[in-house]
Scaffold this active site. Structure first.
Site, short mmCIF file in Angstrom:
data_model
loop_
_atom_site.label_atom_id
_atom_site.label_comp_id
_atom_site.label_asym_id
_atom_site.label_seq_id
_atom_site.Cartn_x
_atom_site.Cartn_y
_atom_site.Cartn_z
N ARG A 4 0.82 -1.20 0.00
CA ARG A 4 0.00 0.00 0.00
C ARG A 4 0.86 1.26 0.00
O ARG A 4 0.31 2.36 -0.04
CB ARG A 4 -0.85 0.01 1.27
CG ARG A 4 -2.34 -0.14 1.05
CD ARG A 4 -2.98 -0.07 2.44
NE ARG A 4 -4.40 0.10 2.40
CZ ARG A 4 -5.27 -0.91 2.36
NH1 ARG A 4 -4.87 -2.14 2.29
NH2 ARG A 4 -6.56 -0.63 2.38
N ARG B 295 -21.95 -0.38 2.16
CA ARG B 295 -21.31 -1.37 3.02
C ARG B 295 -21.46 -0.99 4.50
O ARG B 295 -21.54 -1.84 5.37
CB ARG B 295 -19.83 -1.47 2.64
CG ARG B 295 -19.13 -2.66 3.23
CD ARG B 295 -17.83 -2.93 2.52
NE ARG B 295 -16.75 -2.14 3.08
CZ ARG B 295 -15.52 -2.16 2.59
NH1 ARG B 295 -15.21 -2.89 1.53
NH2 ARG B 295 -14.58 -1.45 3.15
P1 ADP Z 1 -9.99 -1.17 2.26
O1 ADP Z 1 -9.26 -1.64 1.04
O2 ADP Z 1 -11.47 -1.15 2.07
O3 ADP Z 1 -9.46 0.11 2.85
P2 ADP Z 1 -8.68 -3.22 3.92
O4 ADP Z 1 -9.42 -4.31 4.60
O5 ADP Z 1 -7.74 -3.60 2.84
O6 ADP Z 1 -9.82 -2.24 3.41
O7 ADP Z 1 -7.86 -2.37 5.00
C1 ADP Z 1 -8.44 -1.86 6.17
C2 ADP Z 1 -7.41 -1.10 7.00
O8 ADP Z 1 -6.36 -1.99 7.42
C3 ADP Z 1 -6.66 0.04 6.29
O9 ADP Z 1 -7.40 1.24 6.28
C4 ADP Z 1 -5.39 0.13 7.13
O10 ADP Z 1 -5.60 0.80 8.35
C5 ADP Z 1 -5.09 -1.33 7.44
N1 ADP Z 1 -4.19 -1.95 6.43
C6 ADP Z 1 -4.49 -3.03 5.64
N2 ADP Z 1 -3.46 -3.33 4.84
C7 ADP Z 1 -2.48 -2.43 5.12
C8 ADP Z 1 -1.17 -2.18 4.62
N3 ADP Z 1 -0.65 -2.94 3.65
N4 ADP Z 1 -0.47 -1.15 5.13
C9 ADP Z 1 -0.97 -0.38 6.10
N5 ADP Z 1 -2.19 -0.54 6.62
C10 ADP Z 1 -2.95 -1.56 6.14
#
Ligand code: ADP
Length: 185
Positions: A88, A127
């Site tokens: 990310r 959602r």
């Molecule tokens: P979405 O894609 O709908 O934002 P996710 O389930 O992928 O939902 O992620 C939810 C939360 O989890 C993010 O907003 C962040 O806080 C955390 N998160 C998930 N993956 C990462 C990552 N690779 N790096 C940093 N934070 C993460």
């Protein structure tokens, strides 16, 4: 086959990742799901992560890189994996590149799901009614979209430069989008 699903919150990474996992018999690794399980179990990691997640902020890179490193050392990833929600940030992408080198694996495709912001806002509002996620409040959603634009969108360029980017229109039925993905693999 080693894949990355890239796209803003609400783009459908989880839905498509699930289907790809069934089709190719390789695990879908959702970092959001891993963090939510940890938060529910109130492990030290979960308690730390929850503070970031609820406001829509990113969990620090070192934490996420550690989680993914551990997960990719597990045997069920030998035949391949689908990463949903990681990398990310550019720092995470660089860490994944190093990890892949160490493990002598390569990422073949980065599937970029493209959905206009208006549609994302509608989906996430929908959602909010059903999923009960703490980070689907209006404020947290706005923050997640900002964080996406600033931290994650640069990965589109990063992976395009490396010849890995497959842009997929993320509008239509789940089936239509799935067929578009399959067609580029
Ligand atoms: P979405 O894609 O709908 O934002 P996710 O389930 O992928 O939902 O992620 C939810 C939360 O989890 C993010 O907003 C962040 O806080 C955390 N998160 C998930 N993956 C990462 C990552 N690779 N790096 C940093 N934070 C993460």
């Amino acid at each position: 086959m080693n894949l990355i699903l890239l796209g803003p919150p609400g783009a459908g990474k989880g839905t498509q990742g699930h289907r790809l996992s069934e089709r190719y018999h390789i695990p879908e690794i959702s970092t959001g799901d891993i963090l939510r399980v940890a938060a529910r179990q109130e492990t030290p990691l979960g308690q730390e992560a929850k503070r970031y997640m609820d406001s829509g902020a990113l969990v620090p890179d070192e934490v996420m890189i550690g989680i993914v490193r551990d997960r990719l050392c597990q045997d069920d990833t030998k035949a391949g994996f689908i990463l949903d929600g990681f990398p990310r940030t550019v720092a995470q992408a660089e860490a994944l590149r190093r990890l892949s080198e160490e493990q002598a694996r390569t990422i073949q495709h980065v599937i970029s799901l493209e959905v206009p912001e208006e549609e994302l806002l509608q989906r996430l509002a929908g959602r909010r009614q059903v999923a009960g996620r703490h980070d689907d409040t209006e404020e947290a959603v706005r923050h997640r979209l900002e964080v996406y634009d600033r931290e994650t969108a640069p990965l589109i360029h990063y992976y395009r430069q490396r010849g890995l980017l497959r842009s997929i229109p993320g509008i239509g039925t789940v089936d239509e989008i799935f067929q578009r993905i399959i067609a580029v693999l």
